[in-house]
Design an enzyme around this catalytic site. Structure first.
Site, PDB file in Angstrom:
ATOM      1  N   ARG A   1       0.809  -1.241   0.000  1.00  0.00           N
ATOM      2  CA  ARG A   1       0.000   0.000   0.000  1.00  0.00           C
ATOM      3  C   ARG A   1       0.831   1.274   0.000  1.00  0.00           C
ATOM      4  NH1 ARG A   1      -2.789  -3.108   3.632  1.00  0.00           N
ATOM      5  NH2 ARG A   1      -4.606  -4.126   2.716  1.00  0.00           N
TER       6      ARG A   1
ATOM      7  N   LYS B   1       6.141  23.709 -12.751  1.00  0.00           N
ATOM      8  CA  LYS B   1       5.345  22.494 -12.478  1.00  0.00           C
ATOM      9  C   LYS B   1       5.071  22.390 -10.977  1.00  0.00           C
ATOM     10  CE  LYS B   1       3.689  18.209 -13.394  1.00  0.00           C
ATOM     11  NZ  LYS B   1       3.847  16.986 -14.144  1.00  0.00           N
TER      12      LYS B   1
ATOM     13  N   ARG C   1      -4.163  22.552 -12.843  1.00  0.00           N
ATOM     14  CA  ARG C   1      -3.324  21.500 -13.440  1.00  0.00           C
ATOM     15  C   ARG C   1      -3.817  21.118 -14.835  1.00  0.00           C
ATOM     16  NH1 ARG C   1      -0.479  16.469 -10.098  1.00  0.00           N
ATOM     17  NH2 ARG C   1       0.828  15.797 -11.815  1.00  0.00           N
TER      18      ARG C   1
ATOM     19  N   LYS D   1       2.066  11.669 -10.407  1.00  0.00           N
ATOM     20  CA  LYS D   1       1.163  10.805 -11.181  1.00  0.00           C
ATOM     21  C   LYS D   1       1.937   9.566 -11.626  1.00  0.00           C
ATOM     22  CE  LYS D   1      -1.901  14.087 -13.462  1.00  0.00           C
ATOM     23  NZ  LYS D   1      -2.427  14.440 -14.782  1.00  0.00           N
TER      24      LYS D   1
ATOM     25  N   HIS E   1       5.549  12.099 -28.322  1.00  0.00           N
ATOM     26  CA  HIS E   1       4.480  12.861 -27.672  1.00  0.00           C
ATOM     27  C   HIS E   1       4.723  14.378 -27.789  1.00  0.00           C
ATOM     28  CE1 HIS E   1       1.506  13.934 -24.694  1.00  0.00           C
ATOM     29  NE2 HIS E   1       2.443  14.511 -23.959  1.00  0.00           N
TER      30      HIS E   1
ATOM     31  N   GLU F   1       7.596  20.589 -24.135  1.00  0.00           N
ATOM     32  CA  GLU F   1       6.946  20.728 -22.816  1.00  0.00           C
ATOM     33  C   GLU F   1       7.538  21.915 -22.044  1.00  0.00           C
ATOM     34  OE1 GLU F   1       4.311  18.964 -22.025  1.00  0.00           O
ATOM     35  OE2 GLU F   1       4.434  17.136 -23.244  1.00  0.00           O
TER      36      GLU F   1
ATOM     37  N   HIS G   1      -2.409  19.555 -25.910  1.00  0.00           N
ATOM     38  CA  HIS G   1      -2.503  18.106 -25.775  1.00  0.00           C
ATOM     39  C   HIS G   1      -3.752  17.506 -26.411  1.00  0.00           C
ATOM     40  CE1 HIS G   1       0.944  18.642 -23.255  1.00  0.00           C
ATOM     41  NE2 HIS G   1       1.001  17.373 -22.917  1.00  0.00           N
TER      42      HIS G   1
ATOM     43  N   HIS H   1      -2.930  14.692 -28.770  1.00  0.00           N
ATOM     44  CA  HIS H   1      -3.368  13.301 -28.560  1.00  0.00           C
ATOM     45  C   HIS H   1      -4.115  12.778 -29.783  1.00  0.00           C
ATOM     46  CE1 HIS H   1      -3.178  13.507 -23.914  1.00  0.00           C
ATOM     47  NE2 HIS H   1      -2.105  12.920 -24.399  1.00  0.00           N
TER      48      HIS H   1
ATOM     49  N   ASN I   1      -2.470  20.785 -20.007  1.00  0.00           N
ATOM     50  CA  ASN I   1      -2.843  20.054 -21.219  1.00  0.00           C
ATOM     51  C   ASN I   1      -2.836  20.936 -22.462  1.00  0.00           C
ATOM     52  OD1 ASN I   1      -3.290  17.441 -20.177  1.00  0.00           O
ATOM     53  ND2 ASN I   1      -5.146  18.204 -19.200  1.00  0.00           N
TER      54      ASN I   1
ATOM     55  N   GLU J   1      -5.698  17.773 -10.070  1.00  0.00           N
ATOM     56  CA  GLU J   1      -6.215  18.237 -11.365  1.00  0.00           C
ATOM     57  C   GLU J   1      -7.686  18.617 -11.333  1.00  0.00           C
ATOM     58  OE1 GLU J   1      -4.399  16.246 -14.694  1.00  0.00           O
ATOM     59  OE2 GLU J   1      -5.922  17.008 -16.048  1.00  0.00           O
TER      60      GLU J   1
HETATM   61  N1  LIG Z   1       3.414  11.034 -14.738  1.00  0.00           N
HETATM   62  C1  LIG Z   1       3.280  12.130 -15.449  1.00  0.00           C
HETATM   63  O1  LIG Z   1       2.870  13.190 -14.936  1.00  0.00           O
HETATM   64  C2  LIG Z   1       3.643  12.115 -16.893  1.00  0.00           C
HETATM   65  C3  LIG Z   1       3.739  13.318 -17.602  1.00  0.00           C
HETATM   66  C4  LIG Z   1       4.143  13.277 -18.938  1.00  0.00           C
HETATM   67  C5  LIG Z   1       4.422  12.063 -19.541  1.00  0.00           C
HETATM   68  N2  LIG Z   1       4.308  10.908 -18.813  1.00  0.00           N
HETATM   69  C6  LIG Z   1       4.598   9.602 -19.435  1.00  0.00           C
HETATM   70  O2  LIG Z   1       5.960   9.588 -19.831  1.00  0.00           O
HETATM   71  C7  LIG Z   1       6.120   8.646 -20.885  1.00  0.00           C
HETATM   72  C8  LIG Z   1       7.045   9.210 -21.929  1.00  0.00           C
HETATM   73  O3  LIG Z   1       8.292   9.480 -21.313  1.00  0.00           O
HETATM   74  P1  LIG Z   1       9.643   9.655 -22.161  1.00  0.00           P
HETATM   75  O4  LIG Z   1       9.400  10.583 -23.290  1.00  0.00           O
HETATM   76  O5  LIG Z   1      10.690   9.952 -21.179  1.00  0.00           O
HETATM   77  O6  LIG Z   1       9.820   8.235 -22.870  1.00  0.00           O
HETATM   78  P2  LIG Z   1      10.655   6.920 -22.498  1.00  0.00           P
HETATM   79  O7  LIG Z   1      10.706   6.677 -21.060  1.00  0.00           O
HETATM   80  O8  LIG Z   1      10.091   5.849 -23.363  1.00  0.00           O
HETATM   81  O9  LIG Z   1      12.113   7.297 -23.028  1.00  0.00           O
HETATM   82  C9  LIG Z   1      12.327   7.511 -24.411  1.00  0.00           C
HETATM   83  C10 LIG Z   1      13.530   6.703 -24.925  1.00  0.00           C
HETATM   84  O10 LIG Z   1      14.733   7.322 -24.476  1.00  0.00           O
HETATM   85  C11 LIG Z   1      15.596   6.370 -23.876  1.00  0.00           C
HETATM   86  N3  LIG Z   1      16.367   7.102 -22.889  1.00  0.00           N
HETATM   87  C12 LIG Z   1      15.949   7.576 -21.697  1.00  0.00           C
HETATM   88  N4  LIG Z   1      16.892   8.309 -21.124  1.00  0.00           N
HETATM   89  C13 LIG Z   1      17.964   8.288 -21.950  1.00  0.00           C
HETATM   90  C14 LIG Z   1      19.256   8.877 -21.900  1.00  0.00           C
HETATM   91  N5  LIG Z   1      19.611   9.688 -20.909  1.00  0.00           N
HETATM   92  N6  LIG Z   1      20.105   8.618 -22.924  1.00  0.00           N
HETATM   93  C15 LIG Z   1      19.741   7.838 -23.969  1.00  0.00           C
HETATM   94  N7  LIG Z   1      18.518   7.285 -24.075  1.00  0.00           N
HETATM   95  C16 LIG Z   1      17.634   7.504 -23.074  1.00  0.00           C
HETATM   96  C17 LIG Z   1      14.696   5.302 -23.348  1.00  0.00           C
HETATM   97  O11 LIG Z   1      15.355   4.077 -23.234  1.00  0.00           O
HETATM   98  C18 LIG Z   1      13.598   5.269 -24.410  1.00  0.00           C
HETATM   99  O12 LIG Z   1      13.985   4.433 -25.459  1.00  0.00           O
HETATM  100  C19 LIG Z   1       4.732   8.320 -21.399  1.00  0.00           C
HETATM  101  O13 LIG Z   1       4.398   7.017 -20.997  1.00  0.00           O
HETATM  102  C20 LIG Z   1       3.835   9.334 -20.699  1.00  0.00           C
HETATM  103  O14 LIG Z   1       2.554   8.834 -20.427  1.00  0.00           O
HETATM  104  C21 LIG Z   1       3.934  10.925 -17.514  1.00  0.00           C
END
Ligand SMILES: NC(=O)c1ccc[n+]([C@@H]2O[C@H](COP(=O)([O-])OP(=O)(O)OC[C@H]3O[C@@H](n4cnc5c(N)ncnc54)[C@H](O)[C@@H]3O)[C@@H](O)[C@H]2O)c1
Length: 356
Positions: free
Chosen positions: A118, A224, A238, A140, A262, A182, A245, A249, A242, A234
């Site tokens: 938990r 942020k 918050r 999140k 993205h 972003e 977005h 999306h 978006n 949200e």
């Molecule tokens: N929790 C939240 O508030 C929130 C907000 C925005 C996005 N997200 C989520 O984040 C995800 C996208 O994140 P992302 O864009 O970081 O993608 P990701 O985690 O898939 O990373 C993108 C690629 O970069 C590589 N990588 C990561 N760090 C690296 C580094 N330093 N050097 C070389 N390669 C590296 C990874 O292996 C991957 O192949 C989505 O699932 C989205 O839903 C969450």
């Protein structure tokens, strides 16, 4: 090193931004407790696991779980593997999960930490620009289901976020630019001074110059942090995060999540949303041009590909969570630095699609 505090319903946590932080044992020691599970993906582990492991040297019981990379790995099956890894480690309530990776690893490891017994401690060590300025801050967490993205998850604030900007040196160019989208978003929706600074520093940021990069990350995290402190769940402000977005999306879905990162889709979405703001006479003429100019200087495309059917995009936008009473609600800007949520007539959205 800079420390930015994030206040939330359950207290406060620090976000550290600096160079060489992954290897800085003192910072880690301050926030670790119990047994430690480090979660990473194959690419990131290859680059940075050794560096982090050296800094965790004082932890007697630690284990590493490395998952394949990619959005398609953000699944319940992999989440279960993380839970099983915690069981195999005999992790107790005082244990710590460390997420070393991009948003995929951060969301999935965060959700494992939220659910195991938990809720145990999570430290986020984001390694993509997107995760550093957005995903790792705010609590999140979640995974995707075949029916949709992030359909299962929880709010689970981290104990600390450790941003080592050195990790960005190995990031792929497209992932880097997607993260910059972003960064621009924060300036556009709530911080005109930051937006103007980004305009001055666009060349330095496109070239990943460390000082500019560090400042861009700090100012994004600060923004942020303020949004999360005001509206963790949200209910209000918050939602303004978006911006771009809803269009973004729709574009990602229409192209099967294959064509765009993205952030790339969000950049096109921000361009469309700013044009929409001008069309409704909400924002002064010239605002969209200013937005497009900055995005383009950062290497981001602002055009809608000609093979996209506007009616299909509209259908996808109608499914957005922010809609009410069959109207499409969009985050728009009254000017650079001030955003509002507005219902938008479908015909006006069609006109904006025609304009780009
Ligand atoms: N929790 C939240 O508030 C929130 C907000 C925005 C996005 N997200 C989520 O984040 C995800 C996208 O994140 P992302 O864009 O970081 O993608 P990701 O985690 O898939 O990373 C993108 C690629 O970069 C590589 N990588 C990561 N760090 C690296 C580094 N330093 N050097 C070389 N390669 C590296 C990874 O292996 C991957 O192949 C989505 O699932 C989205 O839903 C969450």
């Amino acid at each position: 090193m800079k420390v930015i505090p994030v206040r939330h319903g359950g207290g406060e946590y620090p976000v550290y931004v600096g160079k060489g932080l992954l290897a800085m044992q003192g910072t880690w020691d301050r926030h670790l407790s119990g047994r430690v599970l480090v979660v990473s993906d194959e690419t990131v582990a290859g680059h940075y696991l050794e560096r982090l492991d050296a800094a965790l040297g004082s932890v007697a019981h630690r284990k590493v779980a490395v998952l394949p990379d990619g959005e398609d790995q953000k699944t319940l099956a992999n989440w279960q593997k993380l839970i099983e890894a915690l069981v195999a480690l005999a992790a107790q309530r005082d244990a710590t999960v460390v997420a070393l990776g991009g948003g995929v690893i951060g969301d999935m490891a965060g959700f494992a930490a939220a659910a195991y017994m938990r809720g145990i401690r999570i430290i986020q060590a984001p390694t993509t620009l997107l995760a550093q300025v957005d995903a790792a801050v705010g609590g999140k967490t979640g995974v995707n289901l075949p029916a949709g993205k992030n359909l299962v998850g929880a709010f689970h604030a981290p104990a600390a976020v450790i941003i080592d900007v050195d990790t960005l040196a190995t990031l792929d160019e497209r992932d880097y630019r997607a993260g910059l989208a972003e960064v621009v978003k924060y300036g556009a929706i709530r911080d005109e001074t930051f937006f103007a600074w980004l305009e001055q520093q666009a060349g330095a940021l496109a070239a990943r110059l460390p000082d500019a990069l560090m400042e861009a990350i700090e100012r994004s995290v600060q923004n942020k942090a303020e949004v999360v402190a005001a509206d963790e769940r949200e209910a209000g402000e918050r939602a303004l995060l978006n911006f771009g977005h809803t269009f973004g999306h729709a574009l990602e879905t229409a192209t099967g999540y294959q064509r765009y990162r993205h952030g790339e889709a969000v950049a096109i979405g921000m361009s469309l949303a700013t044009r929409m703001s001008e069309l409704l006479s909400l924002a002064p003429t010239g605002t969209a041009e200013r937005m497009d100019h900055l995005l383009q200087r950062l290497g981001l495309d602002t055009t809608l590909p000609s093979d996209q059917d506007p009616e299909r995009l509209l259908d996808l936008m109608r499914l957005d969570k922010k809609n009410m009473d069959d109207q499409i609600r969009l985050v728009l800007v009254e000017k650079i630095g001030r955003a509002v949520l507005r219902p938008c007539p479908v015909d006006d959205i069609r006109e904006v699609f025609r304009s780009i």
